[in-house]
Design a protein around this motif. Structure first.
Motif, PDB file in Angstrom:
ATOM      1  N   ASP A 180       0.830  -1.209   0.000  1.00 32.31           N
ATOM      2  CA  ASP A 180       0.000   0.000   0.000  1.00 32.31           C
ATOM      3  C   ASP A 180       0.863   1.256   0.000  1.00 32.31           C
ATOM      4  N   MET A 181       1.921   1.236   0.790  1.00 36.91           N
ATOM      5  CA  MET A 181       2.813   2.397   0.857  1.00 36.91           C
ATOM      6  C   MET A 181       3.562   2.611  -0.454  1.00 36.91           C
ATOM      7  N   ILE A 182       3.992   1.523  -1.065  1.00 32.08           N
ATOM      8  CA  ILE A 182       4.685   1.608  -2.352  1.00 32.08           C
ATOM      9  C   ILE A 182       3.748   2.186  -3.413  1.00 32.08           C
ATOM     10  N   ALA A 183       2.486   1.749  -3.366  1.00 30.67           N
ATOM     11  CA  ALA A 183       1.508   2.267  -4.331  1.00 30.67           C
ATOM     12  C   ALA A 183       1.270   3.753  -4.123  1.00 30.67           C
ATOM     13  N   GLU A 184       1.104   4.166  -2.870  1.00 34.17           N
ATOM     14  CA  GLU A 184       0.808   5.566  -2.584  1.00 34.17           C
ATOM     15  C   GLU A 184       1.971   6.472  -2.983  1.00 34.17           C
ATOM     16  N   ALA A 185       3.184   5.988  -2.736  1.00 39.28           N
ATOM     17  CA  ALA A 185       4.362   6.787  -3.063  1.00 39.28           C
ATOM     18  C   ALA A 185       4.836   6.571  -4.497  1.00 39.28           C
ATOM     19  N   GLU A 186       4.220   5.598  -5.198  1.00 45.45           N
ATOM     20  CA  GLU A 186       4.561   5.274  -6.590  1.00 45.45           C
ATOM     21  C   GLU A 186       6.065   5.015  -6.748  1.00 45.45           C
ATOM     22  N   ILE A 187       6.562   4.089  -5.942  1.00 44.39           N
ATOM     23  CA  ILE A 187       7.987   3.763  -5.953  1.00 44.39           C
ATOM     24  C   ILE A 187       8.242   2.678  -6.995  1.00 44.39           C
ATOM     25  N   ALA A 188       8.563   3.088  -8.209  1.00 42.37           N
ATOM     26  CA  ALA A 188       8.740   2.144  -9.319  1.00 42.37           C
ATOM     27  C   ALA A 188       9.964   1.259  -9.139  1.00 42.37           C
ATOM     28  N   SER A 189      10.927   1.697  -8.343  1.00 42.84           N
ATOM     29  CA  SER A 189      12.161   0.927  -8.171  1.00 42.84           C
ATOM     30  C   SER A 189      11.943  -0.383  -7.427  1.00 42.84           C
ATOM     31  N   LEU A 190      10.770  -0.556  -6.814  1.00 43.45           N
ATOM     32  CA  LEU A 190      10.495  -1.770  -6.041  1.00 43.45           C
ATOM     33  C   LEU A 190       9.561  -2.735  -6.770  1.00 43.45           C
ATOM     34  N   THR A 191       9.346  -2.504  -8.056  1.00 43.18           N
ATOM     35  CA  THR A 191       8.417  -3.367  -8.791  1.00 43.18           C
ATOM     36  C   THR A 191       8.881  -4.821  -8.850  1.00 43.18           C
ATOM     37  N   ALA A 192      10.171  -5.037  -9.026  1.00 46.23           N
ATOM     38  CA  ALA A 192      10.676  -6.413  -9.080  1.00 46.23           C
ATOM     39  C   ALA A 192      10.431  -7.125  -7.757  1.00 46.23           C
ATOM     40  N   ASP A 193      10.549  -6.398  -6.654  1.00 50.04           N
ATOM     41  CA  ASP A 193      10.299  -6.982  -5.339  1.00 50.04           C
ATOM     42  C   ASP A 193       8.810  -7.285  -5.147  1.00 50.04           C
ATOM     43  N   LEU A 194       7.949  -6.439  -5.700  1.00 51.30           N
ATOM     44  CA  LEU A 194       6.512  -6.700  -5.643  1.00 51.30           C
ATOM     45  C   LEU A 194       6.162  -7.980  -6.393  1.00 51.30           C
ATOM     46  N   VAL A 195       6.715  -8.125  -7.581  1.00 50.37           N
ATOM     47  CA  VAL A 195       6.446  -9.323  -8.389  1.00 50.37           C
ATOM     48  C   VAL A 195       6.939 -10.577  -7.670  1.00 50.37           C
ATOM     49  N   LYS A 196       8.129 -10.505  -7.112  1.00 50.98           N
ATOM     50  CA  LYS A 196       8.685 -11.642  -6.373  1.00 50.98           C
ATOM     51  C   LYS A 196       7.789 -12.012  -5.199  1.00 50.98           C
ATOM     52  N   ALA A 197       7.297 -11.014  -4.484  1.00 56.55           N
ATOM     53  CA  ALA A 197       6.420 -11.268  -3.335  1.00 56.55           C
ATOM     54  C   ALA A 197       5.097 -11.892  -3.775  1.00 56.55           C
ATOM     55  N   TYR A 198       4.587 -11.459  -4.920  1.00 55.87           N
ATOM     56  CA  TYR A 198       3.333 -12.033  -5.427  1.00 55.87           C
ATOM     57  C   TYR A 198       3.467 -13.538  -5.618  1.00 55.87           C
ATOM     58  N   TRP A 199       4.517 -13.947  -6.317  1.00 54.61           N
ATOM     59  CA  TRP A 199       4.682 -15.375  -6.594  1.00 54.61           C
ATOM     60  C   TRP A 199       4.997 -16.160  -5.324  1.00 54.61           C
ATOM     61  N   ARG A 200       5.656 -15.528  -4.375  1.00 52.38           N
ATOM     62  CA  ARG A 200       5.916 -16.216  -3.102  1.00 52.38           C
ATOM     63  C   ARG A 200       4.612 -16.510  -2.375  1.00 52.38           C
ATOM     64  N   LEU A 201       3.704 -15.535  -2.383  1.00 51.32           N
ATOM     65  CA  LEU A 201       2.421 -15.718  -1.692  1.00 51.32           C
ATOM     66  C   LEU A 201       1.503 -16.691  -2.424  1.00 51.32           C
ATOM     67  N   LYS A 202       1.772 -16.934  -3.692  1.00 49.29           N
ATOM     68  CA  LYS A 202       0.968 -17.909  -4.441  1.00 49.29           C
ATOM     69  C   LYS A 202       1.258 -19.348  -3.992  1.00 49.29           C
ATOM     70  N   ARG A 203       2.418 -19.557  -3.379  1.00 42.57           N
ATOM     71  CA  ARG A 203       2.769 -20.885  -2.897  1.00 42.57           C
ATOM     72  C   ARG A 203       2.129 -21.088  -1.519  1.00 42.57           C
ATOM     73  N   ASN A 204       1.291 -22.086  -1.416  1.00 42.04           N
ATOM     74  CA  ASN A 204       0.543 -22.349  -0.175  1.00 42.04           C
ATOM     75  C   ASN A 204      -0.215 -21.098   0.265  1.00 42.04           C
ATOM     76  N   PRO A 205      -1.083 -20.588  -0.580  1.00 44.33           N
ATOM     77  CA  PRO A 205      -1.705 -19.276  -0.348  1.00 44.33           C
ATOM     78  C   PRO A 205      -2.600 -19.203   0.887  1.00 44.33           C
ATOM     79  N   LEU A 206      -3.299 -20.281   1.238  1.00 45.49           N
ATOM     80  CA  LEU A 206      -4.189 -20.223   2.395  1.00 45.49           C
ATOM     81  C   LEU A 206      -3.409 -20.007   3.682  1.00 45.49           C
ATOM     82  N   LYS A 207      -2.181 -20.486   3.717  1.00 45.85           N
ATOM     83  CA  LYS A 207      -1.339 -20.302   4.895  1.00 45.85           C
ATOM     84  C   LYS A 207      -0.560 -18.989   4.818  1.00 45.85           C
TER      85      LYS A 207
END
Length: 324
Positions: A46-73
């Motif tokens: 949320d903070m990255i979105a509000e501040a529009e920090i484009a330099s962290l996009t790769a980290d956002l993508v990495k976090a997305y796929w990490r959360l896709k693994r065993n998502p209910l947990k």
């Protein structure tokens, strides 16, 4: 303070204690995106979105796929992934793989009412994400499916995506959806808004018919879409609807929608209904005029109209709306 230094730093960011532009702050945000708590991930995204920090996009993508693994947990409620995709949309990252994955993703979770699909909002946000990076026909095909989704959050996102697309090719799909209806008035309203953006000329005539709906919420959501569009001819449409509707709450909402137009004719009309013979309607008009903001001498003219009614109750409304 807590036992979690990452959570403490995020709290400091939220309170404005530290800027997000420093290398140290972005290091903390990266660490937060890798946190075991999906709520910490959500806050960071949320903070990255509000501040529009484009330099962290790769980290956002990495976090997305990490959360896709065993998502209910790892991501109950789909809080982290949804916040991440919103951030990717905000920084305008053309990560088609994430958007294509999320637009069909489901996450069924137990709920006290039975089961819910926690990824409903995520699908709609991914549709919005595709608008600026995928061919229009691809967006339309996805939205055709999402508009018939079981969950209103998904349908709402699809309508918003079609509005963002803003192309005439979306008009037939939106007309069909409006004619078949939706049990959520907010979805209806978003479809009206999208159609007014996609087809400004013929969309206005089509949308205004829903102002006569027997369902008050449908009427109000239609009026809101018309007011926000500010298309030529909208004032007459809303004024006529106000004159026809008898429900007090609907009439109040219609005046507020007229206030959204911020035109000379809408202001003159609202000033004209500030009359001592109908203090409730006058109060609604005062509130609607406030939506125009401090434009010229409008505040003084509103105050003069209120004073002319000699109503203490109306004067209190004016002071609450204009002087606080």
């Amino acid at each position: 303070m807590t036992d979690d230094p990452i959570a403490d730093r995020l709290r400091s960011f939220a309170l404005g204690g530290e800027p997000l532009t420093t290398d140290d702050a972005q290091k903390v945000l990266r660490a937060a995106l890798s946190h075991a708590s999906n709520r910490i991930v959500q806050k960071a995204a949320d903070m990255i979105a509000e501040a529009e920090i484009a330099s962290l996009t790769a980290d956002l993508v990495k976090a997305y796929w990490r959360l896709k693994r065993n998502p209910l947990k790892k991501d109950p409620g789909c809080l982290g992934k949804t916040a991440i995709v919103k951030a990717l949309v905000q920084v305008e990252l053309a990560d088609m793989e994430v958007f294509h994955d999320g637009i069909t993703y489901t996450q069924i979770e137990p709920h006290w009412k039975g089961e819910i699909d926690a990824a409903a909002e995520l699908r709609g946000v991914c549709a919005i994400g595709l608008v600026h990076f995928a061919p229009a026909m691809q967006v339309l095909n996805h939205c055709a499916v999402l508009l018939s989704d079981e969950w209103p959050e998904t349908r709402l996102g699809a309508a918003q995506a079609l509005g963002a697309l803003g192309q005439i090719e979306a008009a037939p799909l939106l007309r069909l959806k409006l004619l078949t209806g939706d049990n959520q008035a907010e979805v209806h309203g978003e479809c009206c808004s999208a159609l007014l953006k996609a087809d400004r000329e013929e969309g206005l005539a089509f949308v205004q018919e829903f102002l006569t709906s027997h369902d008050a919420d449908t009427c109000v959501q239609t009026a809101l879409a018309l007011g926000e569009s500010r298309l030529p001819g909208t004032f007459e449409i809303l004024r006529n609807a106000w004159g026809r509707r008898a429900e007090l709450n609907v009439r109040e909402s219609l005046l507020l929608c007229i206030g959204l137009l911020r035109t000379t004719e809408s202001q003159e009309f609202l000033l004209s209904v500030i009359d001592k013979r109908d203090i409730r309607t006058a109060a609604d008009a005062v509130k609607a005029l406030r939506l125009n903001g401090p434009m010229g001498d409008l505040r003084e003219r509103t105050e003069a109209a209120v004073d002319a009614t000699e109503s203490d109750a109306l004067l209190r409304v004016f002071r609450e709306e204009w002087l606080n």
